[in-house]
Every structure is written in C-alpha cells, then in structure tokens.
Design an enzyme around this catalytic site. Sequence first.
Site, mmCIF file in Angstrom:
data_model
loop_
_atom_site.group_PDB
_atom_site.id
_atom_site.type_symbol
_atom_site.label_atom_id
_atom_site.label_comp_id
_atom_site.label_asym_id
_atom_site.label_seq_id
_atom_site.Cartn_x
_atom_site.Cartn_y
_atom_site.Cartn_z
ATOM 1 N N HIS A 108 26.630 -2.196 26.648
ATOM 2 C CA HIS A 108 28.034 -1.902 26.332
ATOM 3 C C HIS A 108 28.834 -3.168 26.068
ATOM 4 O O HIS A 108 28.402 -4.276 26.380
ATOM 5 C CB HIS A 108 28.686 -1.133 27.489
ATOM 6 C CG HIS A 108 28.790 -1.954 28.745
ATOM 7 N ND1 HIS A 108 27.704 -2.223 29.541
ATOM 8 C CD2 HIS A 108 29.838 -2.585 29.324
ATOM 9 C CE1 HIS A 108 28.075 -2.981 30.551
ATOM 10 N NE2 HIS A 108 29.372 -3.219 30.448
ATOM 11 N N ASP A 110 32.649 -4.362 27.208
ATOM 12 C CA ASP A 110 33.520 -3.909 28.287
ATOM 13 C C ASP A 110 34.754 -3.160 27.778
ATOM 14 O O ASP A 110 35.498 -3.665 26.937
ATOM 15 C CB ASP A 110 33.975 -5.098 29.138
ATOM 16 C CG ASP A 110 32.852 -5.616 30.017
ATOM 17 O OD1 ASP A 110 32.024 -4.795 30.465
ATOM 18 O OD2 ASP A 110 32.795 -6.842 30.238
ATOM 19 N N HIS A 267 26.270 -6.197 26.555
ATOM 20 C CA HIS A 267 25.513 -6.697 27.702
ATOM 21 C C HIS A 267 24.995 -5.526 28.536
ATOM 22 O O HIS A 267 25.434 -4.383 28.388
ATOM 23 C CB HIS A 267 26.340 -7.671 28.543
ATOM 24 C CG HIS A 267 27.622 -7.088 29.050
ATOM 25 N ND1 HIS A 267 28.736 -6.961 28.259
ATOM 26 C CD2 HIS A 267 27.973 -6.601 30.265
ATOM 27 C CE1 HIS A 267 29.707 -6.417 28.963
ATOM 28 N NE2 HIS A 267 29.267 -6.181 30.192
ATOM 29 N N ARG A 282 34.341 -10.694 39.184
ATOM 30 C CA ARG A 282 34.461 -10.436 37.754
ATOM 31 C C ARG A 282 35.925 -10.481 37.337
ATOM 32 O O ARG A 282 36.783 -9.891 38.006
ATOM 33 C CB ARG A 282 33.889 -9.040 37.501
ATOM 34 C CG ARG A 282 33.835 -8.556 36.105
ATOM 35 C CD ARG A 282 33.272 -7.134 36.149
ATOM 36 N NE ARG A 282 33.211 -6.536 34.832
ATOM 37 C CZ ARG A 282 34.284 -6.154 34.158
ATOM 38 N NH1 ARG A 282 35.474 -6.304 34.664
ATOM 39 N NH2 ARG A 282 34.145 -5.616 32.963
HETATM 40 FE FE LIG Z 1 30.218 -4.822 31.552
#
Ligand SMILES: [Fe+2]
Length: 291
Positions: A108, A110, A267, A282
């Site tokens: 995907h 993000d 990713h 993240r």
């Molecule tokens: Fe992701």
Amino acid sequence: MIASAPRRAAIEVRPVAGALGAEIAGVDLSRKLDDATIDAVIAAFHEHLVLFFRGQRLTPEQQVAFTRLFGPPMETPFVEAMEGYPFIVKVLKEADERNVSTFGNAWHSDFSSLAEPPLGSILYALEVPEYGGDTLFANMYAAYEALSPGMRRMLDGLRAIHVGKPYGTKYGPGKELRTSRSIGIERNRPEADLEVSHPVVRTHPETGRKALFVNAIYTLRFADMTEAESRPLLDYLYQHVTRPEFTCRFRWTPGALALWDNRATLHYAVNDYDGSRRLLHRTMIAGTRPV
Ligand SMILES: [Fe+2]
C-alpha cells in the site's frame, strides 16, 4: 577561501537495490542539520525514494523535528497516537501476540484514501526482532515505465476510487480477523467509507515523473466502472508493481530509521516474527492532492 562558497554535505549514499532505496551514512538526525546536509538528504530522497539511516538515537521530539524538514507533520487518522505526541503512532506487536494481523501487512501507499494523502512516512525502530519483521518497498515509477505504451496510454486517462477499507463499515475486516491488541486501530468508522477519486497515474510534484498510484488496501475500483469490471486489471497491476525487480527489502536494526515517498512507492510490512517484540515510532508528512 571564499566565505560564501556552498558547503559540501558530508553524507554518504549507498543504494541497497537496483530499483530504489539507499542507506545514508554520516548523518546524526538528533542534531539540527545544516542546509547543505538537508539539501543532500532531500536530493537523495527524490532520487532513491526510500532512505535508511542506521544507529540513530531519537526522542519523539527529535523525530517530529526531522519529519518537519519534509513538510508539516500530520496526525494519523483512525490510529491512536502516542500519549502526549499527536504526530506519533507506536507501531507495536508484543512477543506473546501470535497469529494476529499487523499494521501495514499488504502492499500500500499510506492513507491513499485521503483527498490529500501523506507525502511520506517515517518509521524509527526502537525494538526489533533479531531477524524477521522486514519492510519491503516498490518503485511505482519503474512499475509504470515498464508497462507497454498502449497500457500506459490507457491508464493515463483513468481515475480510481480509494476508500479507507480497514477503518470503515463496508469493507473492513470481519470479526473473525484477530488483530493486534498493541495498536489502537479504529474500525467501523463511517467517515472512512468516503470514496475519493485519484488519478491512476500521478505526476510527482518534485520530480515531474509519472508513477502508478493504486494499491490493494485502499483502491476499490476504477472511476465510472464496477468493482467486477475493475478487478482483473487492478489484480494485474498489483502483481506487476510488486515484481522483485521493482522492490527493495529493509532489514531493521535498533535505531534504524526509514523515510519513504508515498507518491512514488508502495510498502509492505512482513509479519513473520511471532514470539518477538517489535516497536517502532511512526510519523507522517502532509501531502497534496495527487495530479
Ligand atoms: Fe504503511
């Protein structure tokens, strides 16, 4: 010596694969970087699409400060933020969590389901398994450029509908799916069902290059077509873009940081480390509407 001569940045760029990805050495991200270093890092980011920095020691504040070098940080929708840090999500799986679905465990880009998806994302590893838990990346420029002229022409004219499937009421995982308890993901949110249209081939605002922009997590169908009509070509594209020749694979070490460009890459977080604890912080960088 001329005082105004531009300083050469002392960073070292080591590509990790033919398609994309480079390890950057000689940068301590906990410090304020000088302009020449920032320029060199941004140039490497545009060239290699995914940058890896090892052996960093970053506080949450320092990670957010590094994130700001690329644009305004943004909060992650539908995922609980770290206490006191609205821009940081703790990506965690505990050692005793077995056979659970994990965050990012499919190819995907993000939050492509947002009208303005994040430009890029940053993961910083605090605790990682001795082996396993790698992250894979795919170069969507290379995937586009490898298609035939006829296919490129057809895709150039198409738009696709993206939806926040994992978080919405219509396409979310069934109750039978066991999800990790260590990451607070909101499910069954009606606002995640909102359909957003993006071009199937987007032009990168910095490099001017064209990249495919569809992915299995968020893309629902082509605009003005049914899901059934869209499925065969989307499935072909998902298979095509993840050919090993378009990818690289990052093996995490404690203190490693990865920065990737959501506009030109996909990713995949490999969930192969049951029995080990894995914790990363993240952040995301706000982006613009794909064109
Ligand atoms: Fe992701």
